[in-house]
Design a protein around this motif. Sequence first.
Motif, short mmCIF file in Angstrom:
data_model
loop_
_atom_site.label_atom_id
_atom_site.label_comp_id
_atom_site.label_asym_id
_atom_site.label_seq_id
_atom_site.Cartn_x
_atom_site.Cartn_y
_atom_site.Cartn_z
N VAL A 158 0.97 -1.26 -0.16
CA VAL A 158 -0.04 -0.02 -0.05
C VAL A 158 0.77 1.14 -0.03
CG1 VAL A 158 -1.66 1.17 1.23
CG2 VAL A 158 -1.87 -1.14 1.05
N GLY A 159 1.96 1.19 0.72
CA GLY A 159 2.66 2.30 0.75
C GLY A 159 3.48 2.54 -0.53
N ILE A 160 3.86 1.73 -1.35
CA ILE A 160 4.49 1.71 -2.50
C ILE A 160 3.40 2.35 -3.62
CG2 ILE A 160 5.48 0.40 -4.53
CD1 ILE A 160 6.83 -1.24 -2.33
N LEU A 161 2.37 1.59 -3.50
CA LEU A 161 1.22 2.05 -4.52
C LEU A 161 0.87 3.58 -4.33
CD1 LEU A 161 -1.13 -0.95 -4.45
CD2 LEU A 161 0.43 -0.10 -6.31
N LEU A 162 0.72 4.07 -2.85
CA LEU A 162 0.28 5.33 -2.86
C LEU A 162 1.42 6.24 -2.96
CD1 LEU A 162 -1.79 5.08 0.80
CD2 LEU A 162 -2.58 5.50 -1.70
N ALA A 163 2.72 5.96 -2.93
CA ALA A 163 3.84 6.81 -3.25
C ALA A 163 3.68 6.89 -4.82
CB ALA A 163 5.12 6.32 -2.77
N LEU A 164 3.41 5.82 -5.55
CA LEU A 164 3.22 6.15 -7.09
C LEU A 164 2.09 7.07 -7.53
CD1 LEU A 164 4.05 2.40 -8.06
CD2 LEU A 164 5.69 4.30 -8.28
N VAL A 165 1.24 7.04 -6.53
CA VAL A 165 0.02 7.83 -6.90
C VAL A 165 0.26 9.11 -6.76
CG1 VAL A 165 -2.27 8.32 -6.05
CG2 VAL A 165 -1.78 6.18 -6.57
N LEU A 166 1.13 9.53 -5.50
CA LEU A 166 1.33 10.77 -5.06
C LEU A 166 2.64 11.31 -6.15
CD1 LEU A 166 1.68 13.10 -3.09
CD2 LEU A 166 3.72 11.83 -2.06
N VAL A 167 3.42 10.49 -6.66
CA VAL A 167 4.41 10.95 -7.75
C VAL A 167 3.48 11.40 -9.01
CG1 VAL A 167 6.26 10.13 -9.28
CG2 VAL A 167 6.21 9.93 -6.90
N GLY A 168 2.63 10.45 -9.19
CA GLY A 168 2.00 10.73 -10.77
C GLY A 168 1.00 12.05 -10.45
N VAL A 169 0.36 12.28 -9.40
CA VAL A 169 -0.33 13.45 -9.18
C VAL A 169 0.69 14.78 -9.48
CG1 VAL A 169 -1.73 14.90 -7.54
CG2 VAL A 169 -2.25 12.39 -7.90
N VAL A 170 1.74 14.80 -8.50
CA VAL A 170 2.49 15.86 -8.60
C VAL A 170 2.98 15.81 -10.17
CG1 VAL A 170 4.94 16.72 -8.10
CG2 VAL A 170 3.40 15.68 -6.32
N ALA A 171 3.53 15.14 -10.82
CA ALA A 171 3.90 14.80 -12.32
C ALA A 171 2.74 15.58 -13.05
CB ALA A 171 4.36 13.56 -12.80
N ALA A 172 1.58 15.08 -13.01
CA ALA A 172 0.46 15.75 -13.78
C ALA A 172 0.10 17.05 -13.68
CB ALA A 172 -0.86 14.83 -13.36
N VAL A 173 0.44 17.66 -12.35
CA VAL A 173 0.21 19.07 -11.90
C VAL A 173 1.25 19.87 -12.44
CG1 VAL A 173 0.30 20.67 -10.08
CG2 VAL A 173 -1.06 18.51 -9.83
N ALA A 174 2.59 19.22 -12.60
CA ALA A 174 3.74 19.94 -13.10
C ALA A 174 3.45 20.08 -14.49
CB ALA A 174 4.92 19.18 -12.60
N ILE A 175 3.31 18.90 -15.34
CA ILE A 175 3.03 19.03 -16.55
C ILE A 175 1.99 20.05 -16.93
CG2 ILE A 175 2.36 17.74 -18.63
CD1 ILE A 175 3.66 15.37 -17.30
N GLY A 176 0.85 19.92 -16.34
CA GLY A 176 -0.20 20.94 -16.29
C GLY A 176 -0.03 22.48 -16.29
N VAL A 177 0.74 22.67 -15.46
CA VAL A 177 0.96 23.86 -15.00
C VAL A 177 2.19 24.60 -16.15
CG1 VAL A 177 2.38 25.50 -13.30
CG2 VAL A 177 0.93 23.88 -12.33
N SER A 178 3.19 23.80 -16.54
CA SER A 178 3.99 24.20 -17.65
C SER A 178 3.47 24.42 -19.05
CB SER A 178 5.06 23.19 -17.74
OG SER A 178 4.69 21.81 -18.16
N ARG A 179 2.18 23.89 -19.39
CA ARG A 179 1.62 24.25 -20.58
C ARG A 179 1.03 25.52 -20.59
NH1 ARG A 179 -0.37 18.45 -23.04
NH2 ARG A 179 1.59 17.54 -22.74
#
Length: 57
Positions: free
Chosen positions: A36-57
């Motif tokens: 569960v910790g690994i899965l939630l960490a991956l979700v967190l990284v994905g959300v941060v990456a999506a926000v970063a990509i969305g903000v940079s466009r």
Amino acid sequence: MWQVVKSVLAAFFGVQREQQRRKDFEQGNPAAFIVVGILLALVLVGVVAAVAIGVSR
């Protein structure tokens, strides 16, 4: 399983009670917490990456 998710999220944010932490260590399955910790960490990284990509466009 919901209890494991709640415990991992509380630990992520540093708000887990000492009593609950002890209960998790005494009664919990370590493999479940790890998965569960690994899965939630991956979700967190994905959300941060999506926000970063969305903000940079």
